[in-house]
Design a protein around this motif. Structure first.
Motif, PDB file in Angstrom:
ATOM      1  N   ALA A 117      -5.416   0.039   5.219  1.00 24.06           N
ATOM      2  CA  ALA A 117      -4.147  -0.671   5.048  1.00 24.06           C
ATOM      3  C   ALA A 117      -3.940  -1.699   6.154  1.00 24.06           C
ATOM      4  N   VAL A 130       3.366  -1.458   3.953  1.00 26.87           N
ATOM      5  CA  VAL A 130       2.896  -0.105   3.666  1.00 26.87           C
ATOM      6  C   VAL A 130       4.084   0.834   3.515  1.00 26.87           C
ATOM      7  N   ALA A 159       0.837  -1.195   0.000  1.00 29.62           N
ATOM      8  CA  ALA A 159       0.000   0.000   0.000  1.00 29.62           C
ATOM      9  C   ALA A 159       0.874   1.248   0.000  1.00 29.62           C
ATOM     10  N   LEU A 165       6.086  -1.305   7.951  1.00 29.97           N
ATOM     11  CA  LEU A 165       5.814   0.076   7.565  1.00 29.97           C
ATOM     12  C   LEU A 165       7.135   0.781   7.266  1.00 29.97           C
ATOM     13  N   VAL A 173      -2.966  -6.166   1.620  1.00 27.18           N
ATOM     14  CA  VAL A 173      -1.835  -5.283   1.938  1.00 27.18           C
ATOM     15  C   VAL A 173      -0.851  -6.042   2.823  1.00 27.18           C
TER      16      VAL A 173
END
Length: 626
Positions: free
Chosen positions: A362, A371, A330, A401, A368
Motif C-alpha cells: 500500500a 488506505v 486500499a 490512513l 493506492v
C-alpha cells in the motif's frame, strides 16, 4: 532366529516423501473436485431450493417487496467471502455462514435505488454476533430505509441484539410463542483462582494499570474494584445507547419505558405487545400475507433479486473495483489475535510478516492514494503489535490512513490504530485497553499432587522463571515488571504521539481501561462514530477524490490465491499447503495422544514465561449480548 530385514535408509526416506506427495496431491485433487461439485450443485439448485417465494423475474413495471431471510453468524470481514467449498459444505449440511454485513449493505443499496422495490420484509431467525455486528446490519437496513422505502420485520424471538436491529422496522411482527429476553449488554467473567489453587497451579500476574485485568480470573475469585468500575461503566453506557437507539426509531415509546424494559428483562409475547415493544403477534406467513395486502405489493425472494439495468445518477453502494481504474483506496484487514510469526494456530490471527507485505504494498503502490485499515482484534503479543505499528506509521507519513474499528479494537488493536489520520468506531466498539500484562504460571505443587515435574538446566539467573515447576523469585518478578513497564510507557508514548494528546492525559485514559466507542470519542481516543462506509468516505476526502464518485477498492494481490498460481508454482503452493491448518492434527489425535497433551502443556507454560508481555482486554471471550 530369522534375521529381520531392514529397509535401506535412503529408500525409507524416498517412500516417506512419496507418501507425503500423494497425500498432498490427493487432498488438493479432492478440494478441487469438491469445489467444482459445489459450483455445479449450487447452479443446479439455484432456482429450486430457495427458502423464499417462487423464483420469478422482476418485471420492469413491478411493485415489489423483497423477502430477506437473516440467520446464522454475522460475517464482518469486508474482504473475505465464503469459498465455493464452504458454500458446498453449508448446503450439504443444511447450515448457513450467516449474512455478510458489508455485502448485504451493497445489495440493499442497489435495491434502495431501484424504483420497482417499495419495501423490504425481513425474517429474523437465530442470528448471532456482537452488538457491534448487529450495528453494522442495522446501519445497512437504515441506509435502505432513508431512501423512502419501508421495512417490515418478523422475528421468531427477541433478545438484546435482535431487538436493537428489529426496532428500526416500520412494523414489527413477533412469533406468538416467542421467547423475549432483554438483558442489555452482559459481561460474564470467569474467576478460577480458588480452583487452580486446588489443582496445584499458581499464577503470578504482572500488570501496568489498575484496569488491566485480563488474567485476573486466574488469581482471584472475584473482580477487583477497578474491574467492577470498568464493566459497570461499559454496561451503563451500552444500555444507554440501546435505549436511545430504540427510542429514536420508536419515538412514541418514552425513554423511561424502554429503560424499564431492559431492567425487567423477561416478557411473554402478550406483554411485549401491550407495552408497545412490538406491533403485532403473527406467524411469518401471516405477516407476509398481511403486508402484501395492506401495501398492495408482490413478494419476491431477496436471494434472487437482480438490480434494474438502468444505473442511478448517484449510488450509495459499497465502492466497487473497476478493472480499468488506475487509482483507488486500499483496504487492509487486521482480524483476530496478535501472534508472533512463529506461531501457527490454524485460526484467524494477526501476524507481523503477512501484514507487513500488505502495508508495504500500500505504501509503495502508485495506484493506492489512501488506505483504510479495518481492525477487529482483542489484542495479543506486544512485539507483533509494535512491528506492525512501525509499518503503519511509515504508511501514514506517506499516504492518508483511516482506521475503521469493528466489534473490538483494544490493546494491540488500538496500538496499531494510533498513527491513523482519522479513527472511526461504532458506538458499541470496545477499544482502548492501553496497558500491558504478563502471566507467569507455575505448577510447583504438581509433583506433590500428581507426581509430575519439570527440570531446567541453564546458566541464566532466570532459571526459576524458565521452569514452570519452580516459583519465580522476587528478582524474576521485578525483571518482568520492568519489562512490562517499558512496554507500557512505549505504548502510552505512541498513543500520545499519534493522537496528539499530552502524555499525562493518555496515562489518565490508559491503565488498561476499556472504553466503548462513544466513551472513546468523548475522550479523544477516536475521532468519529461510524462504520466502514464512513471511513471510506473520509479516505476519499483525504485523497482528493470526488465524494460523489465511486472509486475502486484495491487489495493486495497476495500469493496462494488461485489454482493457476498452484499450477504455475507447485513447489511454493505445496509448501504453503503443508503449512496450512488443513494438515494440523487435533489435540490427542493418533498415537501418543497423552504425550502430546503434556508436550502442549509444557510448551504453553514455557511460552508464557519466555514471551510474558501480552496485551489483552478482559472479557472479550465472555462478552454476551443476550
Amino acid at each position: 532366529m530369522t534375521p529381520t530385514r531392514k529397509t535401506p535408509r535412503l529408500l525409507s526416506r524416498f517412500l516417506r516423501v512419496l507418501r507425503a506427495y500423494f497425500i498432498g496431491v490427493g487432498i488438493l485433487v479432492t478440494l478441487v473436485t469438491l469445489s467444482l461439485f459445489a459450483l455445479v450443485y449450487g447452479l443446479s439448485t439455484l432456482n429450486y431450493n430457495s427458502a423464499g417465494p417462487e423464483v420469478r423475474p422482476l418485471a420492469t413495471e413491478a411493485r415489489a417487496i423483497l423477502n430477506l431471510h437473516l440467520s446464522g453468524k454475522i460475517q464482518t470481514s469486508p474482504i473475505s467471502t465464503s469459498s465455493v467449498l464452504e458454500q458446498a459444505l453449508s448446503q450439504l449440511m443444511d447450515t448457513s455462514p450467516g449474512p455478510n454485513a458489508f455485502h448485504l449493505r451493497a445489495q440493499l443499496s442497489k435495491a434502495a435505488d431501484d424504483k420497482r422495490i417499495h419495501a423490504l420484509f425481513v425474517e429474523l431467525h437465530s442470528l448471532e454476533g456482537s452488538l457491534a455486528d448487529f450495528d453494522l446490519l442495522r446501519n445497512a437496513l437504515l441506509a435502505f430505509k432513508k431512501n423512502g422505502k419501508k421495512i417490515f420485520l418478523w422475528s421468531e424471538g427477541i433478545d438484546t441484539s435482535s431487538y436493537h436491529l428489529a426496532s428500526i422496522a416500520d412494523k414489527l411482527y413477533l412469533h406468538p410463542a416467542a421467547s423475549i429476553t432483554l438483558f442489555g449488554p452482559l459481561f460474564q467473567l470467569w474467576y478460577l483462582g480458588g480452583a487452580l489453587t486446588k489443582l496445584g497451579i499458581e499464577v503470578d500476574v504482572v500488570r501496568t494499570g489498575n484496569y488491566k485485568s485480563a488474567f485476573e480470573g486466574f488469581i482471584s475469585n472475584r473482580p477487583s474494584p477497578a474491574t467492577q468500575e470498568m464493566f459497570q461503566s461499559l454496561t451503563a453506557d451500552g444500555q444507554k445507547y440501546l435505549v436511545e437507539a430504540v427510542h429514536q426509531q420508536r419515538p412514541s415509546i418514552t425513554l423511561d419505558t424502554i429503560a424499564r424494559w431492559f431492567k425487567q428483562s423477561l416478557f411473554d409475547p402478550p406483554q411485549a405487545l401491550s407495552q408497545g415493544m412490538v406491533d403485532e403477534l403473527a406467524y411469518a406467513d401471516q405477516a407476509k400475507d398481511a403486508v402484501q395486502k395492506s401495501e398492495e405489493l408482490d413478494l419476491y425472494d431477496f436471494t434472487h433479486y437482480e438490480p434494474a439495468l438502468t444505473k442511478p445518477e448517484k449510488s450509495q453502494s459499497f465502492p466497487k473495483v473497476f478493472a480499468d481504474a488506475e487509482n483507488g483506496i486500499a483496504l487492509i484487514e487486521a482480524l483476530g489475535e496478535f501472534l508472533p510469526d512463529s506461531v501457527n494456530t490454524g485460526r484467524e490471527s494477526i501476524q507481523a510478516e503477512p501484514l507487513h507485505k500488505q502495508l508495504q504494498w500500500a505504501e509503495e503502490s502508485e495506484q493506492v492514494k489512501a488506505v483504510v485499515l479495518y481492525i477487529n482484534s482483542p489484542g495479543g503479543a506486544a512485539t507483533a503489535a509494535d512491528l506492525i505499528w512501525h509499518d503503519v506509521e511509515r504508511l501514514a507519513l506517506k499516504k492518508p490512513l483511516v482506521v475503521s474499528m469493528g466489534s473490538v479494537a483494544a490493546s494491540a488493536g488500538y496500538y496499531i490504530a494510533a498513527p491513523a489520520h482519522k479513527i472511526f468506531a461504532l458506538p458499541t466498539t470496545l477499544t482502548g485497553s492501553i496497558g500491558v500484562i504478563a502471566l507467569v504460571p507455575n505448577i510447583s505443587r504438581f509433583e506433590e499432587k500428581y507426581g509430575f515435574n519439570l527440570y531446567t538446566f541453564t546458566g541464566s539467573e532466570r532459571a526459576h522463571l524458565l521452569n514452570p515447576s519452580d516459583r519465580p523469585s522476587n528478582e524474576d518478578k521485578q525483571a518482568l515488571a520492568a519489562r512490562a513497564d517499558f512496554a507500557y510507557q512505549r505504548f502510552a508514548s505512541i498513543v500520545a504521539k499519534g493522537r496528539e494528546l499530552p502524555l499525562e492525559r493518555v496515562h489518565a485514559l490508559a491503565q488498561g481501561r476499556v472504553w466503548s466507542g462513544r466513551q472513546a470519542k468523548e475522550n479523544g481516543l477516536v475521532d468519529e462514530l461510524g462504520d466502514l462506509y464512513d471511513a471510506f468516505q473520509e479516505a476519499k476526502n483525504l485523497a482528493g477524490f470526488d465524494p460523489e464518485t465511486l472509486v475502486p477498492i484495491l487489495q493486495w494481490p497476495g500469493p496462494f490465491s488461485s489454482l493457476p498460481y498452484c499450477l504455475s508454482k507447485p513447489r511454493s503452493c505445496m509448501q504453503r499447503f503443508w503449512e496450512s491448518s488443513l494438515l494440523t492434527a487435533p489435540e490427542g489425535f493418533g498415537l501418543g495422544g497423552e504425550t502430546q497433551h503434556l508436550s502442549k502443556l509444557s510448551h504453553w507454560l514455557s511460552h508464557s514465561r519466555h514471551e510474558p508481555v501480552q496485551a489483552f482486554w478482559p472479557g472479550y471471550w465472555q462478552l454476551l449480548t443476550k
